[in-house]
Motif scaffolding. Sequence first.
Motif, PDB file in Angstrom:
ATOM      1  N   PRO A  85      13.337 -14.812  19.350  1.00 44.56           N
ATOM      2  CA  PRO A  85      14.326 -13.728  18.865  1.00 44.56           C
ATOM      3  C   PRO A  85      13.904 -13.392  17.572  1.00 44.56           C
ATOM      4  O   PRO A  85      14.059 -14.226  16.502  1.00 44.56           O
ATOM      5  N   GLY A  86      13.767 -11.876  17.238  1.00 43.42           N
ATOM      6  CA  GLY A  86      13.355 -11.604  15.962  1.00 43.42           C
ATOM      7  C   GLY A  86      11.995 -11.994  15.376  1.00 43.42           C
ATOM      8  O   GLY A  86      11.587 -11.599  14.237  1.00 43.42           O
ATOM      9  N   GLU A  87      11.215 -12.461  15.909  1.00 45.24           N
ATOM     10  CA  GLU A  87      10.072 -13.052  15.513  1.00 45.24           C
ATOM     11  C   GLU A  87       8.939 -12.918  16.552  1.00 45.24           C
ATOM     12  O   GLU A  87       9.040 -12.782  17.686  1.00 45.24           O
ATOM     13  N   GLU A  88       7.693 -13.325  15.992  1.00 44.08           N
ATOM     14  CA  GLU A  88       6.798 -13.242  17.134  1.00 44.08           C
ATOM     15  C   GLU A  88       5.488 -14.587  16.854  1.00 44.08           C
ATOM     16  O   GLU A  88       5.703 -15.065  15.627  1.00 44.08           O
ATOM     17  N   VAL A  89       5.016 -15.075  17.759  1.00 42.23           N
ATOM     18  CA  VAL A  89       4.223 -16.151  17.565  1.00 42.23           C
ATOM     19  C   VAL A  89       2.850 -15.899  17.985  1.00 42.23           C
ATOM     20  O   VAL A  89       2.717 -15.629  19.446  1.00 42.23           O
ATOM     21  N   ARG A  90       1.803 -16.033  17.384  1.00 34.61           N
ATOM     22  CA  ARG A  90       0.441 -15.820  17.739  1.00 34.61           C
ATOM     23  C   ARG A  90      -0.110 -17.138  18.328  1.00 34.61           C
ATOM     24  O   ARG A  90      -0.199 -18.107  17.750  1.00 34.61           O
ATOM     25  N   VAL A  91      -0.683 -17.209  19.734  1.00 27.95           N
ATOM     26  CA  VAL A  91      -1.108 -18.226  20.476  1.00 27.95           C
ATOM     27  C   VAL A  91      -2.551 -18.110  20.572  1.00 27.95           C
ATOM     28  O   VAL A  91      -3.140 -17.139  20.855  1.00 27.95           O
ATOM     29  N   THR A  92      -3.225 -19.160  20.212  1.00 30.92           N
ATOM     30  CA  THR A  92      -4.810 -19.330  20.542  1.00 30.92           C
ATOM     31  C   THR A  92      -4.701 -20.587  21.614  1.00 30.92           C
ATOM     32  O   THR A  92      -3.808 -21.195  21.665  1.00 30.92           O
ATOM     33  N   PHE A  93      -6.155 -20.831  22.025  1.00 31.94           N
ATOM     34  CA  PHE A  93      -6.218 -21.918  23.307  1.00 31.94           C
ATOM     35  C   PHE A  93      -6.997 -23.036  22.602  1.00 31.94           C
ATOM     36  O   PHE A  93      -7.926 -22.543  21.947  1.00 31.94           O
ATOM     37  N   LYS A  94      -6.652 -24.155  22.810  1.00 36.22           N
ATOM     38  CA  LYS A  94      -7.471 -25.399  22.226  1.00 36.22           C
ATOM     39  C   LYS A  94      -8.896 -25.193  22.586  1.00 36.22           C
ATOM     40  O   LYS A  94      -9.292 -25.160  23.831  1.00 36.22           O
ATOM     41  N   ASP A  95      -9.702 -25.552  21.472  1.00 39.45           N
ATOM     42  CA  ASP A  95     -11.301 -25.565  21.668  1.00 39.45           C
ATOM     43  C   ASP A  95     -11.724 -24.143  22.196  1.00 39.45           C
ATOM     44  O   ASP A  95     -12.704 -24.269  22.771  1.00 39.45           O
ATOM     45  N   TYR A  96     -10.884 -22.950  22.330  1.00 37.13           N
ATOM     46  CA  TYR A  96     -11.349 -21.861  22.907  1.00 37.13           C
ATOM     47  C   TYR A  96     -11.900 -22.195  24.235  1.00 37.13           C
ATOM     48  O   TYR A  96     -12.723 -21.311  24.861  1.00 37.13           O
ATOM     49  N   GLY A  97     -11.113 -22.980  24.819  1.00 38.77           N
ATOM     50  CA  GLY A  97     -11.603 -23.592  26.156  1.00 38.77           C
ATOM     51  C   GLY A  97     -11.088 -22.941  27.531  1.00 38.77           C
ATOM     52  O   GLY A  97     -11.597 -23.284  28.439  1.00 38.77           O
ATOM     53  N   PHE A  98     -10.118 -21.877  27.376  1.00 34.20           N
ATOM     54  CA  PHE A  98      -9.677 -21.175  28.320  1.00 34.20           C
ATOM     55  C   PHE A  98      -8.960 -19.888  28.056  1.00 34.20           C
ATOM     56  O   PHE A  98      -8.657 -19.863  26.707  1.00 34.20           O
ATOM     57  N   PHE A  99      -8.817 -18.848  28.730  1.00 36.49           N
ATOM     58  CA  PHE A  99      -8.152 -17.782  28.516  1.00 36.49           C
ATOM     59  C   PHE A  99      -6.974 -17.330  29.391  1.00 36.49           C
ATOM     60  O   PHE A  99      -7.012 -18.059  30.498  1.00 36.49           O
ATOM     61  N   VAL A 100      -6.293 -16.425  29.110  1.00 38.25           N
ATOM     62  CA  VAL A 100      -5.140 -16.078  30.179  1.00 38.25           C
ATOM     63  C   VAL A 100      -5.639 -14.442  30.541  1.00 38.25           C
ATOM     64  O   VAL A 100      -6.461 -13.975  29.876  1.00 38.25           O
ATOM     65  N   PRO A 101      -4.865 -14.306  31.799  1.00 38.96           N
ATOM     66  CA  PRO A 101      -5.216 -12.812  32.026  1.00 38.96           C
ATOM     67  C   PRO A 101      -4.862 -11.710  31.297  1.00 38.96           C
ATOM     68  O   PRO A 101      -4.001 -11.948  30.343  1.00 38.96           O
ATOM     69  N   LYS A 102      -5.541 -10.505  31.041  1.00 37.66           N
ATOM     70  CA  LYS A 102      -5.360  -9.570  30.167  1.00 37.66           C
ATOM     71  C   LYS A 102      -4.107  -8.608  30.290  1.00 37.66           C
ATOM     72  O   LYS A 102      -3.968  -7.591  29.372  1.00 37.66           O
ATOM     73  N   ASP A 103      -3.470  -8.699  31.381  1.00 34.90           N
ATOM     74  CA  ASP A 103      -2.414  -7.790  31.915  1.00 34.90           C
ATOM     75  C   ASP A 103      -1.106  -8.489  32.014  1.00 34.90           C
ATOM     76  O   ASP A 103      -0.555  -8.363  33.095  1.00 34.90           O
ATOM     77  N   ILE A 104      -0.871  -9.400  31.253  1.00 39.04           N
ATOM     78  CA  ILE A 104       0.465 -10.222  31.380  1.00 39.04           C
ATOM     79  C   ILE A 104       1.655  -9.808  30.532  1.00 39.04           C
ATOM     80  O   ILE A 104       2.678 -10.530  30.484  1.00 39.04           O
ATOM     81  N   GLU A 105       1.536  -8.874  29.858  1.00 34.08           N
ATOM     82  CA  GLU A 105       2.631  -8.413  28.888  1.00 34.08           C
ATOM     83  C   GLU A 105       4.011  -8.303  29.913  1.00 34.08           C
ATOM     84  O   GLU A 105       4.028  -8.064  30.961  1.00 34.08           O
ATOM     85  N   ASP A 106       5.038  -8.672  29.120  1.00 36.12           N
ATOM     86  CA  ASP A 106       6.116  -8.775  29.632  1.00 36.12           C
ATOM     87  C   ASP A 106       6.627  -9.905  30.720  1.00 36.12           C
ATOM     88  O   ASP A 106       7.534  -9.938  31.441  1.00 36.12           O
ATOM     89  N   ARG A 107       5.555 -10.655  30.898  1.00 35.02           N
ATOM     90  CA  ARG A 107       5.692 -11.935  31.843  1.00 35.02           C
ATOM     91  C   ARG A 107       6.149 -12.922  31.115  1.00 35.02           C
ATOM     92  O   ARG A 107       5.948 -13.139  30.059  1.00 35.02           O
ATOM     93  N   GLU A 108       6.856 -14.015  32.018  1.00 37.16           N
ATOM     94  CA  GLU A 108       7.071 -15.175  31.457  1.00 37.16           C
ATOM     95  C   GLU A 108       6.105 -16.169  31.439  1.00 37.16           C
ATOM     96  O   GLU A 108       5.488 -16.489  32.452  1.00 37.16           O
TER      97      GLU A 108
END
Length: 160
Positions: A85-108
Motif C-alpha cells: 500500500p503506497g509503496e513498492e518493494v524490489r525483490v531479487t533472488f537468493k544467490d541469483y539462483g532462480f528466476f520467475v516468469p517474465k509475464d506475471i504482472e498483476d499476479r499474486e
Amino acid sequence: MNKVFTVITLFLTLFCWNVNFGQNSEGVSYSSYGEKISPEKPFEPLAAKSQFDLLKVGDTLDLKFSTRVKSVCKMKGCWMILDLPGEEVRVTFKDYGFFVPKDIEDREVIVAGKAYLEEISVEDQKHYAGDEGKTEEEIALINEPVLTRSFLAHGVLLKE
C-alpha cells in the motif's frame, strides 16, 4: 479381504495426496520458484508494509508476505517489483539462483526471505529501468540515488 482393504486404503491415500499436491488448505494452486516455502500464514500487504516501516538502514528482517506483482525484469525474470500500500518493494533472488516468469504482472505471489532498506545508485536504477523496458527519455530522468525497500527472496509461490 485384507488385500482388498489394503488396496482401497492405498488408493484413497494416493488420491487425497494427489488432490492436495501444490495447493494450500483452501485449494489454491501455486507454482514454486527457489526453495520450497509454505503458502500458510503470510503477512497481508498492509501488515508487510508495517514490518518494512520498522526497518532502519542496516537492519534485516525475516519475512513472508503476499501481494501483487507490479513489474518484472523483461530480460530474464531476475527481479520483480511488488506492490505494498503506497509503496513498492524490489525483490531479487537468493544467490541469483532462480528466476520467475517474465509475464506475471498483476499476479499474486507469496515471497519468503529477508527484508531490508537499500540505497540504489543512479547507475543501478538506469540498469533496472532498461531491464523493465523504459524509454531512453524515462531513463535520462534518473539522476539521484534512492532509498528503497528491498527483499532477498529464497522462495516464491506464484498463484495459478
